[in-house]
Design an enzyme around this catalytic site. Structure first.
Site, PDB file in Angstrom:
ATOM      1  N   SER A 300      43.156   3.998 -31.829  1.00  0.00           N
ATOM      2  CA  SER A 300      43.648   3.202 -30.866  1.00  0.00           C
ATOM      3  C   SER A 300      43.518   3.485 -29.344  1.00  0.00           C
ATOM      4  O   SER A 300      42.357   3.391 -29.121  1.00  0.00           O
ATOM      5  CB  SER A 300      45.507   3.488 -30.622  1.00  0.00           C
ATOM      6  OG  SER A 300      45.993   2.540 -30.278  1.00  0.00           O
ATOM      7  N   ASP A 311      30.436   1.764 -24.086  1.00  0.00           N
ATOM      8  CA  ASP A 311      29.511   0.585 -23.711  1.00  0.00           C
ATOM      9  C   ASP A 311      28.938   0.364 -22.340  1.00  0.00           C
ATOM     10  O   ASP A 311      27.790  -0.216 -22.114  1.00  0.00           O
ATOM     11  CB  ASP A 311      30.750  -0.635 -23.846  1.00  0.00           C
ATOM     12  CG  ASP A 311      31.047  -1.307 -25.039  1.00  0.00           C
ATOM     13  OD1 ASP A 311      30.469  -0.973 -26.213  1.00  0.00           O
ATOM     14  OD2 ASP A 311      31.898  -2.171 -25.183  1.00  0.00           O
ATOM     15  N   LYS A 325      41.833   0.837 -35.438  1.00  0.00           N
ATOM     16  CA  LYS A 325      43.018   0.364 -34.986  1.00  0.00           C
ATOM     17  C   LYS A 325      42.950  -0.653 -33.424  1.00  0.00           C
ATOM     18  O   LYS A 325      43.043  -0.020 -32.622  1.00  0.00           O
ATOM     19  CB  LYS A 325      44.294   1.196 -34.511  1.00  0.00           C
ATOM     20  CG  LYS A 325      45.591   0.588 -34.411  1.00  0.00           C
ATOM     21  CD  LYS A 325      46.739   1.506 -34.394  1.00  0.00           C
ATOM     22  CE  LYS A 325      48.122   0.734 -33.899  1.00  0.00           C
ATOM     23  NZ  LYS A 325      47.880   0.227 -32.453  1.00  0.00           N
TER      24      LYS A 325
END
Length: 442
Positions: A300, A311, A325
């Site tokens: 999460s 990224d 998740k």
């Protein structure tokens, strides 16, 4: 081309056909909506019929609220593993949890294949100290079989007053038979951020859970690490971090991401569930290299942080595939002080990746990613991920990860070194980066 009266007749004909088509489409739409509403009413009528029959004919008197609560539980459990109903007492405890203090054992649980299973123990808690491990199956709580227990009921049984004891009957891969663990409940003061200096100029920060004060604690930890000298590199440890508050994950990222850059975005059916979170103004950390540690217990909010830094090429992610998740739960208070935890959106990393049922793939895959709490070798085959949970959402992105193609990077750890070999490896990576930078090659 049409001319004169023929043109007018053709125009009238086309307009008539268009109007007829629109009328038919509108009629079909209304009919479908009416059928849908009719089906809903029939289902509600079926529920009230069953409720009435149970109230009238069941062998004993039953409490209506108990029946309704049970029905709501069943309805939500049919959706996905993370939507749930919280009776007033449980809802109250949930609000306490996010503040980082509660009475219990310090254990994150889920249901896998109908069996109550440990996601991860929380550091420095009775469960952690007793040797409870990720992947352990909890078959009984104080001689009560857990097979028919909801997660809410299981949590309620494990919570309690400080000093009282509870027995967990555990089955683990490698066990020939079940083993009883007797744990003494304590006030679980979850300190979400811990830090230390690894070497001159190299710091270590561990986030064990994302709570209301995680961002504040992180800021203090960063200032403490840089009190004597500027940081040359940082190890950010998110292993076995089950997640927590979304806003805290965003704020953690803000320390390391330039203003205006996207951190995470969410997509859902309702307008309110479509959100974009970008880095705000404020104190930013220097451009020193970062290594983020993850494992199958990282879920999460911790996946949001790892995915964001990965990224933006702000950090190298090391470890094993994370939990996966990628859904957002909204907490909705209800009229009787109970609460609803409902999955309302999926979240995506800045590059548009959905990690749902897939997880974050590390840049450097390494097998030894467990926090050094015991010398006993842990079997990663027992670890569970989102994709193992019943009723989990499928990833709506087509790309997939072939775990068989991901090979651990070769690394030899001196067996005489006591401590956390993964942190030592991350430190080596940071030092190597610093050396290459000095040589003008990084």
């Amino acid at each position: 081309m049409f001319k004169g009266s023929n043109y007018k007749k053709a125009t009238i004909f086309i307009a008539t056909v268009s109007l007829l088509t629109l009328t038919i489409a509108f009629g079909v739409q209304r009919r479908c909506a009416a059928q849908s509403a009719g089906n809903d009413y029939e289902s509600i009528e079926l529920f009230t019929d069953v409720l009435s029959i149970v109230k009238k004919s069941y062998v004993e008197d039953v409490d209506t609220k108990k029946l309704v609560y049970g029905a709501i539980n069943g309805m939500l459990s049919s959706l996905d593993p993370h939507s749930s109903f919280m009776p007033p007492e449980t809802y109250k405890e949930m609000k306490i949890d996010t503040k980082g203090a509660f009475g219990g054992l310090g254990i994150e649980i889920t249901v896998k294949d109908g069996i109550l299973t440990v996601i991860s123990p929380i550091e420095d808690t009775p469960a952690f100290k007793a040797g409870i491990k990720a992947g352990d199956q909890i078959l009984k709580i104080d001689e009560k079989f857990t097979k028919d227990l909801t997660i809410t009921d299981a949590v309620k049984r494990m919570r309690g007053i400080k000093g009282t004891k509870v027995t967990l009957t555990i089955m683990r891969e490698g066990f020939e038979k079940t083993k009883d663990f007797i744990l003494e409940r304590d006030i679980i003061q979850v300190k979400s951020v811990k830090s230390k200096v690894l070497d001159d100029g190299y710091g270590y920060i561990r986030i064990s859970q994302f709570q209301e004060k995680t961002d504040d604690d992180l800021e203090k930890a960063l200032k403490s690490l840089q009190a004597t000298a500027p940081l040359k590199g940082l190890v950010l440890d998110l292993r076995n971090d089950p997640g927590g508050l979304l806003d805290q994950a965003v704020r953690v990222c803000e320390h390391f991401i330039d203003e205006g850059k996207l951190i995470v975005y969410t997509e859902g059916r309702e307008k309110d569930s479509k959100m974009r979170f970008t880095a705000r103004k404020g104190g930013k950390e220097g451009s020193y290299p970062i290594v983020v540690l993850i494992n199958s217990g990282s879920a999460s909010a911790s996946e949001i942080v790892a995915g964001c830094l990965q990224d933006h090429k702000r950090a190298v992610v090391m470890g094993t595939q994370s939990f996966g998740k990628g859904s957002v739960q909204t907490i909705i208070p209800l009229s009787d002080n109970s609460g609803l935890r409902l999955t309302t959106a999926r979240y995506y990393t800045p590059s548009g990746r959905s990690i749902q049922a897939k997880g974050i793939t590390p840049d450097i895959v390494a097998e030894k990613v467990e926090i050094a709490a015991t010398t006993e070798k842990k079997n990663d085959g027992m670890h569970i991920r989102e994709k193992d949970l019943e009723n989990h959402f499928e990833n709506d992105k087509k790309e997939a990860v072939d775990d068989k193609k991901v090979k651990p990077a070769p690394y030899k750890t001196d067996e005489s070194i006591k401590g956390d070999s993964q942190v030592l490896r991350a430190l080596d990576l940071l030092k190597g980066w610093d050396i290459l930078k000095a040589m003008g090659k990084a």
